[in-house]
Write a protein that holds these residues in place. Structure first.
Motif, PDB file in Angstrom:
ATOM      1  N   ALA A   1      21.295  59.519 -10.193  1.00 28.64           N
ATOM      2  CA  ALA A   1      19.905  59.577 -10.645  1.00 28.64           C
ATOM      3  C   ALA A   1      19.168  58.522  -9.851  1.00 28.64           C
ATOM      4  N   ASP A   2      18.077  58.921  -9.216  1.00 28.09           N
ATOM      5  CA  ASP A   2      17.396  57.962  -8.361  1.00 28.09           C
ATOM      6  C   ASP A   2      16.391  57.160  -9.149  1.00 28.09           C
ATOM      7  N   LYS A   3      16.932  56.232  -9.899  1.00 26.55           N
ATOM      8  CA  LYS A   3      16.084  55.363 -10.698  1.00 26.55           C
ATOM      9  C   LYS A   3      16.223  53.955 -10.134  1.00 26.55           C
ATOM     10  N   SER A   4      15.205  53.134 -10.399  1.00 31.18           N
ATOM     11  CA  SER A   4      15.320  51.746  -9.971  1.00 31.18           C
ATOM     12  C   SER A   4      16.181  50.994 -10.990  1.00 31.18           C
ATOM     13  N   SER A   5      16.225  49.685 -10.859  1.00 31.16           N
ATOM     14  CA  SER A   5      17.013  48.878 -11.781  1.00 31.16           C
ATOM     15  C   SER A   5      16.459  48.989 -13.193  1.00 31.16           C
ATOM     16  N   ALA A   6      17.287  48.697 -14.182  1.00 33.83           N
ATOM     17  CA  ALA A   6      16.796  48.564 -15.552  1.00 33.83           C
ATOM     18  C   ALA A   6      16.068  47.226 -15.654  1.00 33.83           C
TER      19      ALA A   6
ATOM     20  N   PRO B   1       9.812  57.950  -4.544  1.00 32.16           N
ATOM     21  CA  PRO B   1      11.062  57.296  -4.927  1.00 32.16           C
ATOM     22  C   PRO B   1      11.742  56.604  -3.750  1.00 32.16           C
ATOM     23  N   ILE B   2      12.361  55.494  -4.026  1.00 32.91           N
ATOM     24  CA  ILE B   2      13.211  54.854  -3.028  1.00 32.91           C
ATOM     25  C   ILE B   2      14.641  55.227  -3.396  1.00 32.91           C
ATOM     26  N   TYR B   3      15.317  55.860  -2.462  1.00 32.30           N
ATOM     27  CA  TYR B   3      16.676  56.335  -2.715  1.00 32.30           C
ATOM     28  C   TYR B   3      17.690  55.294  -2.285  1.00 32.30           C
ATOM     29  N   ALA B   4      18.857  55.370  -2.867  1.00 30.05           N
ATOM     30  CA  ALA B   4      19.911  54.424  -2.498  1.00 30.05           C
ATOM     31  C   ALA B   4      21.257  55.086  -2.726  1.00 30.05           C
ATOM     32  N   ARG B   5      22.242  54.647  -1.992  1.00 26.96           N
ATOM     33  CA  ARG B   5      23.596  55.093  -2.286  1.00 26.96           C
ATOM     34  C   ARG B   5      24.109  54.209  -3.418  1.00 26.96           C
ATOM     35  N   SER B   6      24.537  54.804  -4.510  1.00 21.24           N
ATOM     36  CA  SER B   6      24.947  53.918  -5.593  1.00 21.24           C
ATOM     37  C   SER B   6      26.396  54.136  -5.992  1.00 21.24           C
ATOM     38  N   VAL B   7      26.938  53.120  -6.601  1.00 21.55           N
ATOM     39  CA  VAL B   7      28.347  53.142  -6.985  1.00 21.55           C
ATOM     40  C   VAL B   7      28.537  53.989  -8.245  1.00 21.55           C
ATOM     41  N   ASN B   8      29.756  54.413  -8.460  1.00 22.87           N
ATOM     42  CA  ASN B   8      30.115  55.088  -9.698  1.00 22.87           C
ATOM     43  C   ASN B   8      30.481  54.035 -10.720  1.00 22.87           C
ATOM     44  N   ALA B   9      29.656  53.871 -11.702  1.00 22.87           N
ATOM     45  CA  ALA B   9      29.980  52.887 -12.729  1.00 22.87           C
ATOM     46  C   ALA B   9      29.184  53.244 -13.976  1.00 22.87           C
ATOM     47  N   PRO B  10      29.725  52.885 -15.139  1.00 23.59           N
ATOM     48  CA  PRO B  10      28.994  53.159 -16.378  1.00 23.59           C
ATOM     49  C   PRO B  10      27.730  52.301 -16.459  1.00 23.59           C
TER      50      PRO B  10
END
Lengths: 370, 403
Positions: A275-280, B273-282
């Protein structure tokens, strides 16, 4: 070829999911702050090296299709194999009239697909199962035990809606298969099975010509003396999302660090759609304790013992206790909520007070404005 | 396959003024704003602007950057006709060289650009935080019939001498360019974002390469040469948030800006939106005794202590009784119980032992000189250690001075 093929069942069954289940099949129910239930089955398979997965669908599957896409979030967008969506292309009943009556009917509905399976074994999973199983290890056990079918059980008799239960002997062989129990006993079946591809196809054909449609009645129960059924007992967290109460209780269990460590263990990561969300963010006057908070949440009020999905907004003065708030829910100023499950895009207007109870959490339907 | 416009992203610089943070990775790969890397901004701007072909020129320590960009999926840049391409320096039959300068980097990749036969090439750098619609800049370029369009923004007059300054006429066409002028004639600063008509640029790059005295740099050589030859050079005025995060202080500032939407850096706005590669984490977990205020945090984090005015990347752990304020924590940082971190930037996977003290507030440091405390990625502090304000430590915990 050696190895496992995955089949995930995701069609409507008897459940008590109220508003949560009206718009989607149980497998696409949001769970754990950023997942859908089906993410767990998919990740279990992928983490065990499974490369080919079929998802059997029937009814209310638009939300699931949206979620799965091409399967690339699970590395299942492949040239050969990968994710296959299986609507009931060979289903004989009038389209859309009734849901599948059971797994054997569902499999008969995709019979020609079964012939394309390259692997010698098939793992059958339910899309509403939330667990992190070591499927590679279970597969080893299956081979070693010489069983025809391995049934995966939880180490409890927890009363799940429409559950299947197994009685076992000392060596883990199944002695009885039970369901419709008023007081569940034995081991709770997680509806996860390993079977050889050939045996599965033979059983599907046998059942089809006898108008047998139920896996647990017509295969497990009726053939328990002909087939060698062996159990693998999983001692960890395993939830089946079949009622609002179960959904709520299981969600709240995630606030326990030991359960999170087990369900989200690093060796077998649970993958979800990005989900392309920013930080919480928590504002200067906001406060949030004992809660799971997903990316893009914006908290200016108070939050306690709750689970917030991506993009939830809690405005100043609002107080949230013991709630599960799905994606993009907005809680306006000074509203107060307790024991509420708010579906996607719910808006609770300023100064409203909504209280459920731990024994009866209230569900706010998707998109509702309260 | 012809494309009207492609982008070339200069990502080869070391970013030496980020010191230990870029010891093992190029500047564009440095984490920013909790869940991003600096390069996410230009890449997302490209995809949001409708540019689907991007060459990323890498040279210094490219491993981190290459694996981060991968096939370009997070930015929707995994196209079959175009997409994102990593372009390192290479050897040819007559030898090869490192990229000698920004212009030479593009010169060496003329073959790549020619594959797409573009009318326009957007040249970007990988060290700025901003949201910008390049398609509007290309519109401006076309309307002006320019050979080159340079994006500019007004800066305070007193700061103008730190920038490349453009003087413009009444049509916003550039009349003069001065790099860091002592007495600026204008307050329009170049943002290091250019649109070129490709065939014109191609000619200038070839001439520039033939000149043995050239430093092969856009700002120093190519732009002045074009201006000197009377090419039409247009200015494109940008207003909005833009920050060069080339120094530790500006990187810290930009992170703090993200916490306050009033700064102009609004990352919640979903139209861009600014996209990013993100890690798999809860999702992040905030413990029963945690207190988090005016701070950003991310998935995979476990916060049991106090966090104020700080930006936390994914998979950060803050122990009970620990306190983090006015700090930027990069991915995987662990702050053990009882430790205090103030005004610091902690690199990836730093571990701050129990009851350590890292950094300090400007008020409590006076009269001694104050500064940000910076720890290199992987730096481990044993229990009870103190790192004074303004100190920088490398991976092995040795002090590094800022030259």
């Amino acid at each position: 070829m050696k190895g496992m093929h995955g089949i995930i069942f995701s069609y409507e069954k008897r459940n008590d999911l109220r508003e949560l289940g009206e718009i989607r099949s149980a497998s696409s129910i949001p769970f754990g702050g950023r997942y859908r239930a089906v993410d767990f089955s998919l990740s279990n398979l992928v983490n065990a090296g499974v490369t080919d997965v079929g998802v059997v669908l029937h009814g209310h599957y638009q939300s699931l299709l949206d979620h799965l896409g091409t399967g690339k979030d699970w590395d299942l967008s492949r040239k050969r194999g990968g994710l296959k969506i299986l609507p009931p292309f060979a289903y004989k009943q009038k389209w859309g009239e009734t849901a599948f009556r059971g797994k054997m009917e569902a499999l008969a509905g995709v019979r020609s697909y079964l012939d394309t399976i390259r692997q010698d074994y098939v793992v059958l999973l339910e899309g509403d199962l939330v667990v992190n199983l070591p499927l590679a290890e279970i597969f080893e056990t299956h081979i070693q035990s010489g069983a025809d079918i391995t049934v995966v059980c939880g180490n409890d008799s927890f009363a799940t809606e429409n559950g299947t239960y197994f009685e076992l002997d000392h060596d883990g062989w199944v002695t009885d298969v039970l369901y419709h129990l008023h007081n569940p006993r034995g081991y709770r079946g997680l509806e996860a099975y390993i079977i050889s591809t050939q045996l599965l196809k033979d059983l599907v054909d046998e059942c089809f010509v006898h108008d047998q449609f139920s896996w647990r009645r017509d295969v497990l129960q009726a053939r328990k003396d002909q087939l060698r059924l062996h159990a693998y007992v999983w001692n960890g967290f395993a939830a089946q999302i079949r009622s609002v109460q179960e959904y709520y209780d299981r969600s709240m269990q995630l606030l326990n660090p030991d359960i999170r460590a087990e369900l989200f263990c690093q060796e077998r990561p649970i993958r979800a759609k990005g989900a392309d969300k920013s930080s919480a963010y928590i504002g200067p006057n906001g406060a949030c304790v004992n809660s799971l908070v997903a990316d893009g949440s914006y908290i200016e009020g108070k939050v306690e013992n709750s689970i917030l999905f991506p993009g939830v907004r809690v405005e100043e003065g609002a107080v949230i206790r013991n709630c599960v708030l799905f994606k993009e829910t907005v809680i306006r100023r000074n509203a107060e909520l307790a024991y509420i499950i708010a579906d996607k895009n719910v808006e609770v207007l300023p100064d409203r007070t909504l209280m459920g109870h731990s024994s009866y959490p209230i569900v706010l339907a998707k998109g509702s404005v309260v | 396959m012809k494309k009207e416009c492609i982008a070339m992203l200069l990502a080869g610089g070391q970013g030496s003024r980020l010191y230990v943070l870029t010891g093992e990775m190029a500047k564009p790969a440095v984490a920013f704003g909790g869940k991003y890397r600096i390069i996410d901004f230009p890449l997302s701007n490209c995809t949001n602007s409708g540019i689907d072909t991007v060459g990323v020129l890498t040279q210094y320590r490219p491993l981190e950057l290459n694996s981060y960009i991968g096939s370009g999926v997070p930015w929707d840049l995994d196209n079959s006709t175009g997409g994102v391409h990593i372009l390192p320096p290479y050897m040819g039959s007559k030898g090869g060289t490192w990229y000698k300068g920004t212009a030479n980097a593009i010169y060496q990749n003329m073959g790549f650009i020619d594959l797409y036969d573009p009318d326009y090439v957007v040249v970007l750098s990988g060290d700025h935080i901003y949201k910008m619609d390049y398609s509007r800049m290309v519109e401006r370029h076309k309307a002006a019939g320019a050979a080159c369009t340079i994006s500019v923004m007004e800066v305070p007059w007193e700061e103008a001498s730190r920038f490349g300054i453009m003087s413009v006429d009444e049509n916003d066409l550039i009349t003069e360019f001065a790099e860091k002028p002592k007495e600026p004639k204008s307050n329009l600063a170049s943002m290091g974002i250019y649109v070129f008509s490709w065939q014109t640029l191609r000619k200038y790059l070839t001439e520039d390469e033939a000149d043995p005295n050239s430093e092969n740099d856009f700002g120093k050589n190519v732009i002045p040469a074009m201006l000197g030859n009377g090419e039409v050079m247009a200015a494109y005025r940008f207003s909005g948030y833009w920050k060069d995060v080339g120094t530790l202080e500006s990187l810290w500032d930009a992170n703090m800006d993200m916490l306050s939407p009033e700064s102009g850096l609004d990352l919640l706005d979903e139209s861009w939106p600014i996209y990013a590669r993100s890690v798999n984490a809860p999702p992040a977990f905030l413990g029963a005794r945690s207190r988090v205020c005016h701070s950003a945090f991310n998935r995979g984090s476990n916060i049991e202590g106090v966090v104020e005015n700080s930006v936390l990347s994914p998979q950060v752990s803050i122990g009970e009784g620990a306190r983090v304020s006015y700090s930027v924590l990069l991915p995987g940082v662990v702050v053990e119980p009882g430790a205090v971190v103030e005004y610091a930037i902690l690199g990836e996977n730093c571990r701050i032992g129990r009851n350590c003290r890292v950094g300090g507030t400007p008020e409590n440091t006076a009269p001694a000189p104050w500064g940000l405390t910076v720890l290199a990625p992987g730096c481990v502090l044993e229990e009870g250690q103190t790192v004074a304000p303004g100190i920088m430590l490398d991976r092995d915990g040795k002090e590094v001075s800022r030259k």
